[in-house]
Design a protein around this motif. Structure first.
Motif, PDB file in Angstrom:
ATOM      1  N   LEU A  97       1.017  -1.294   0.054  1.00  0.00           N
ATOM      2  CA  LEU A  97       0.014  -0.051  -0.135  1.00  0.00           C
ATOM      3  C   LEU A  97       0.921   1.426   0.041  1.00  0.00           C
ATOM      4  O   LEU A  97       1.942   1.415   0.890  1.00  0.00           O
ATOM      5  CB  LEU A  97      -0.838   0.108   1.061  1.00  0.00           C
ATOM      6  CG  LEU A  97      -2.242  -0.533   1.171  1.00  0.00           C
ATOM      7  CD1 LEU A  97      -1.855  -2.152   1.088  1.00  0.00           C
ATOM      8  CD2 LEU A  97      -3.085  -0.473   2.391  1.00  0.00           C
ATOM      9  N   GLU A  98       0.640   2.232  -0.779  1.00  0.00           N
ATOM     10  CA  GLU A  98       1.316   3.625  -0.763  1.00  0.00           C
ATOM     11  C   GLU A  98      -0.016   4.599  -0.692  1.00  0.00           C
ATOM     12  O   GLU A  98      -0.962   4.517  -1.394  1.00  0.00           O
ATOM     13  CB  GLU A  98       2.033   3.644  -2.087  1.00  0.00           C
ATOM     14  CG  GLU A  98       3.090   2.663  -2.064  1.00  0.00           C
ATOM     15  CD  GLU A  98       3.761   3.144  -3.450  1.00  0.00           C
ATOM     16  OE1 GLU A  98       4.977   2.543  -3.625  1.00  0.00           O
ATOM     17  OE2 GLU A  98       3.245   3.877  -4.375  1.00  0.00           O
ATOM     18  N   ALA A  99       0.182   5.590   0.093  1.00  0.00           N
ATOM     19  CA  ALA A  99      -0.752   6.688   0.166  1.00  0.00           C
ATOM     20  C   ALA A  99      -0.178   7.902  -0.480  1.00  0.00           C
ATOM     21  O   ALA A  99       0.842   8.061  -0.809  1.00  0.00           O
ATOM     22  CB  ALA A  99      -0.824   7.221   1.689  1.00  0.00           C
ATOM     23  N   GLU A 100      -0.971   8.281  -1.652  1.00  0.00           N
ATOM     24  CA  GLU A 100      -0.769   9.344  -2.739  1.00  0.00           C
ATOM     25  C   GLU A 100      -1.717  10.404  -2.882  1.00  0.00           C
ATOM     26  O   GLU A 100      -2.943  10.397  -2.535  1.00  0.00           O
ATOM     27  CB  GLU A 100      -0.349   8.457  -3.974  1.00  0.00           C
ATOM     28  CG  GLU A 100       0.505   7.154  -3.888  1.00  0.00           C
ATOM     29  CD  GLU A 100       0.948   6.732  -5.151  1.00  0.00           C
ATOM     30  OE1 GLU A 100       0.466   7.113  -6.322  1.00  0.00           O
ATOM     31  OE2 GLU A 100       1.759   5.860  -4.946  1.00  0.00           O
ATOM     32  N   GLU A 101      -1.154  11.481  -3.660  1.00  0.00           N
ATOM     33  CA  GLU A 101      -2.229  12.450  -3.860  1.00  0.00           C
ATOM     34  C   GLU A 101      -2.339  12.404  -5.349  1.00  0.00           C
ATOM     35  O   GLU A 101      -1.389  11.987  -6.213  1.00  0.00           O
ATOM     36  CB  GLU A 101      -1.577  13.729  -3.750  1.00  0.00           C
ATOM     37  CG  GLU A 101      -1.202  14.134  -2.081  1.00  0.00           C
ATOM     38  CD  GLU A 101      -0.507  15.368  -2.012  1.00  0.00           C
ATOM     39  OE1 GLU A 101      -0.728  15.993  -0.843  1.00  0.00           O
ATOM     40  OE2 GLU A 101       0.555  15.609  -2.802  1.00  0.00           O
ATOM     41  N   ALA A 102      -3.679  12.748  -5.834  1.00  0.00           N
ATOM     42  CA  ALA A 102      -3.772  12.473  -7.430  1.00  0.00           C
ATOM     43  C   ALA A 102      -4.812  13.639  -7.811  1.00  0.00           C
ATOM     44  O   ALA A 102      -5.597  14.068  -7.139  1.00  0.00           O
ATOM     45  CB  ALA A 102      -4.440  11.059  -7.377  1.00  0.00           C
ATOM     46  N   PHE A 103      -4.597  14.005  -9.120  1.00  0.00           N
ATOM     47  CA  PHE A 103      -5.276  14.856  -9.909  1.00  0.00           C
ATOM     48  C   PHE A 103      -6.435  14.190 -10.709  1.00  0.00           C
ATOM     49  O   PHE A 103      -6.192  13.115 -11.272  1.00  0.00           O
ATOM     50  CB  PHE A 103      -4.387  15.936 -10.646  1.00  0.00           C
ATOM     51  CG  PHE A 103      -3.229  16.256  -9.880  1.00  0.00           C
ATOM     52  CD1 PHE A 103      -3.651  17.770  -9.482  1.00  0.00           C
ATOM     53  CD2 PHE A 103      -2.197  15.985  -9.707  1.00  0.00           C
ATOM     54  CE1 PHE A 103      -2.610  18.480  -8.803  1.00  0.00           C
ATOM     55  CE2 PHE A 103      -1.046  16.577  -8.981  1.00  0.00           C
ATOM     56  CZ  PHE A 103      -1.319  17.878  -8.317  1.00  0.00           C
ATOM     57  N   LYS A 104      -7.661  14.717 -10.642  1.00  0.00           N
ATOM     58  CA  LYS A 104      -8.678  14.260 -11.517  1.00  0.00           C
ATOM     59  C   LYS A 104      -8.891  15.544 -12.831  1.00  0.00           C
ATOM     60  O   LYS A 104      -8.997  16.605 -12.352  1.00  0.00           O
ATOM     61  CB  LYS A 104      -9.939  14.381 -11.071  1.00  0.00           C
ATOM     62  CG  LYS A 104     -11.110  13.389 -11.917  1.00  0.00           C
ATOM     63  CD  LYS A 104     -12.251  13.228 -11.060  1.00  0.00           C
ATOM     64  CE  LYS A 104     -13.344  12.431 -11.769  1.00  0.00           C
ATOM     65  NZ  LYS A 104     -14.465  12.010 -11.245  1.00  0.00           N
ATOM     66  N   LEU A 105      -8.727  15.061 -14.045  1.00  0.00           N
ATOM     67  CA  LEU A 105      -8.887  16.066 -14.922  1.00  0.00           C
ATOM     68  C   LEU A 105     -10.205  16.544 -15.342  1.00  0.00           C
ATOM     69  O   LEU A 105     -11.012  15.425 -15.468  1.00  0.00           O
ATOM     70  CB  LEU A 105      -8.295  15.627 -16.299  1.00  0.00           C
ATOM     71  CG  LEU A 105      -6.637  15.442 -15.817  1.00  0.00           C
ATOM     72  CD1 LEU A 105      -5.965  14.761 -17.057  1.00  0.00           C
ATOM     73  CD2 LEU A 105      -5.714  16.845 -15.654  1.00  0.00           C
ATOM     74  N   GLY A 106     -10.675  17.817 -15.431  1.00  0.00           N
ATOM     75  CA  GLY A 106     -11.745  17.974 -15.899  1.00  0.00           C
ATOM     76  C   GLY A 106     -11.970  18.470 -17.313  1.00  0.00           C
ATOM     77  O   GLY A 106     -12.889  18.667 -18.021  1.00  0.00           O
ATOM     78  N   LYS A 107     -10.810  18.479 -18.225  1.00  0.00           N
ATOM     79  CA  LYS A 107     -10.563  19.122 -19.596  1.00  0.00           C
ATOM     80  C   LYS A 107      -9.492  18.088 -20.255  1.00  0.00           C
ATOM     81  O   LYS A 107      -8.581  17.607 -19.797  1.00  0.00           O
ATOM     82  CB  LYS A 107     -10.021  20.436 -19.582  1.00  0.00           C
ATOM     83  CG  LYS A 107     -11.090  21.458 -18.958  1.00  0.00           C
ATOM     84  CD  LYS A 107     -10.696  22.664 -19.422  1.00  0.00           C
ATOM     85  CE  LYS A 107     -11.476  23.719 -18.685  1.00  0.00           C
ATOM     86  NZ  LYS A 107     -11.277  25.261 -19.011  1.00  0.00           N
ATOM     87  N   ASP A 108      -9.660  18.067 -21.620  1.00  0.00           N
ATOM     88  CA  ASP A 108      -8.789  17.395 -22.397  1.00  0.00           C
ATOM     89  C   ASP A 108      -7.386  18.167 -22.353  1.00  0.00           C
ATOM     90  O   ASP A 108      -7.452  19.387 -22.257  1.00  0.00           O
ATOM     91  CB  ASP A 108      -8.928  16.910 -23.720  1.00  0.00           C
ATOM     92  CG  ASP A 108     -10.257  15.891 -23.644  1.00  0.00           C
ATOM     93  OD1 ASP A 108     -10.426  15.391 -22.743  1.00  0.00           O
ATOM     94  OD2 ASP A 108     -10.817  15.805 -24.862  1.00  0.00           O
ATOM     95  N   LEU A 109      -6.159  17.618 -22.529  1.00  0.00           N
ATOM     96  CA  LEU A 109      -4.981  18.270 -22.796  1.00  0.00           C
ATOM     97  C   LEU A 109      -4.290  17.586 -23.942  1.00  0.00           C
ATOM     98  O   LEU A 109      -3.411  16.920 -24.016  1.00  0.00           O
ATOM     99  CB  LEU A 109      -3.938  17.993 -21.740  1.00  0.00           C
ATOM    100  CG  LEU A 109      -4.608  19.032 -20.385  1.00  0.00           C
ATOM    101  CD1 LEU A 109      -3.511  18.851 -19.089  1.00  0.00           C
ATOM    102  CD2 LEU A 109      -4.349  20.673 -20.673  1.00  0.00           C
ATOM    103  N   PRO A 110      -5.069  17.649 -25.041  1.00  0.00           N
ATOM    104  CA  PRO A 110      -4.471  17.047 -26.377  1.00  0.00           C
ATOM    105  C   PRO A 110      -2.854  17.425 -26.844  1.00  0.00           C
ATOM    106  O   PRO A 110      -2.510  18.707 -26.552  1.00  0.00           O
ATOM    107  CB  PRO A 110      -5.367  17.459 -27.194  1.00  0.00           C
ATOM    108  CG  PRO A 110      -5.974  18.814 -26.923  1.00  0.00           C
ATOM    109  CD  PRO A 110      -5.938  18.587 -25.367  1.00  0.00           C
ATOM    110  N   ALA A 111      -2.493  16.521 -27.593  1.00  0.00           N
ATOM    111  CA  ALA A 111      -0.947  16.789 -27.918  1.00  0.00           C
ATOM    112  C   ALA A 111      -1.067  18.202 -28.771  1.00  0.00           C
ATOM    113  O   ALA A 111      -2.093  18.285 -29.722  1.00  0.00           O
ATOM    114  CB  ALA A 111      -0.741  15.688 -28.657  1.00  0.00           C
ATOM    115  N   ARG A 112      -0.057  18.835 -28.677  1.00  0.00           N
ATOM    116  CA  ARG A 112       0.220  20.090 -29.706  1.00  0.00           C
ATOM    117  C   ARG A 112       1.580  20.366 -29.639  1.00  0.00           C
ATOM    118  O   ARG A 112       2.307  19.619 -28.877  1.00  0.00           O
ATOM    119  CB  ARG A 112      -0.774  21.141 -29.079  1.00  0.00           C
ATOM    120  CG  ARG A 112      -0.191  21.831 -27.597  1.00  0.00           C
ATOM    121  CD  ARG A 112      -1.184  22.858 -27.141  1.00  0.00           C
ATOM    122  NE  ARG A 112      -0.361  23.514 -26.086  1.00  0.00           N
ATOM    123  CZ  ARG A 112      -0.925  24.423 -25.424  1.00  0.00           C
ATOM    124  NH1 ARG A 112      -2.100  24.832 -25.612  1.00  0.00           N
ATOM    125  NH2 ARG A 112      -0.135  25.327 -24.369  1.00  0.00           N
TER     126      ARG A 112
END
Length: 257
Positions: A97-112
């Motif tokens: 087990l590892e306790a971690e922080e995570a981000f949930k994305l609300g928008k796409d970040l497409p390749a550019r």
């Protein structure tokens, strides 16, 4: 397909079969074993394609220095779930087990062509969550007997990701220094502040948003990006109740039965 492509495809197939069947490999045949990061990431990408929809990513580094090596892996949606979660201990070989922080994305970040700025990545984040990553491997000799490139190909040792509580108003939080505890069966195992060797997890998210296009990949709305352990690994020797609690974020809960 070149012989090299055949080997990469065979490696992805072998790891997929081990994961789906709950089996463990002695190792990859020599003709399949990645010899550089490009091959490891290609095996990883093919494996993720075989496993279906992407539910998120893991990214990490051993130091906050921007020049320190960083690594990532896609996480199949089948291995990502909102908690509390109950899983059979028997489905894993070496769970930790590892306790971690995570981000949930609300928008796409497409390749550019132009790199994303920190402000643009921040705008794409919907919320930040407490998570528990259950680390595991598809190889019998893990960890000491499995080389780093093979571990990278094997989803960087991801076994499961439990997504816990989170907040949408996170921009003022010092994510690199939040208090965190990891408890097992009501006993506090780790109580620390910060703890992520990479320092600020948001810096890893920005790096990932700009690194994925090199592999013809990208971040998408709804995906979870977890950014490395704040507590180290706690090996699970049998069934247990695990709780990761982060100041200002909340808790993530996992039961192994």
């Amino acid at each position: 397909m070149t012989h090299s492509d055949d080997g990469l495809e065979q490696a992805a197939r072998l790891i997929e079969q081990a994961l789906v069947r709950g089996e463990r490999l002695e190792g990859l045949p020599e003709q399949c074993r990645p010899t550089d990061h490009a091959q490891a990431y290609e095996i990883q990408r093919r494996l993720a394609d075989r496993l279906g929809q992407c539910g998120g990513w893991k990214v990490g580094a051993k130091a906050p220095d921007p020049e320190a090596p960083r690594h990532y892996s896609p996480l199949p949606a089948s291995l990502v779930r909102e908690g509390p979660v109950e899983l059979a201990f028997s489905r894993f070989s070496y769970p930790a087990l590892e306790a971690e922080e995570a981000f949930k994305l609300g928008k796409d970040l497409p390749a550019r062509e132009r790199p994303y700025s920190p402000a643009e990545v921040r705008e794409a984040v919907a919320s930040v969550h407490a998570v528990i990553e259950l680390v595991d491997s598809r190889f019998m000799a893990w960890p000491e007997g499995v080389d780093a490139l093979t571990q990278l190909a094997d989803l960087q040792n991801n076994g499961f990701l439990v997504v816990g509580e989170g907040v949408s108003d996170w921009q003022s939080l010092a994510l690199d220094s939040l208090a965190v505890t990891l408890s097992v069966d009501d006993a506090e195992i780790v109580n620390t502040r910060g703890g992520n060797p990479a320092g600020d997890p948001f810096a890893l998210l920005v790096w990932l948003a700009n690194a994925l296009p090199d592999q013809s990949q990208a971040l998408h709305a709804g995906e979870i990006v977890t950014c490395g352990s704040c507590t180290g690994k706690y090996p699970a020797k049998g069934p247990l109740d695990g709780v990761a609690t982060f100041e200002s974020l909340g808790r993530a809960e996992l039961r192994l039965v």
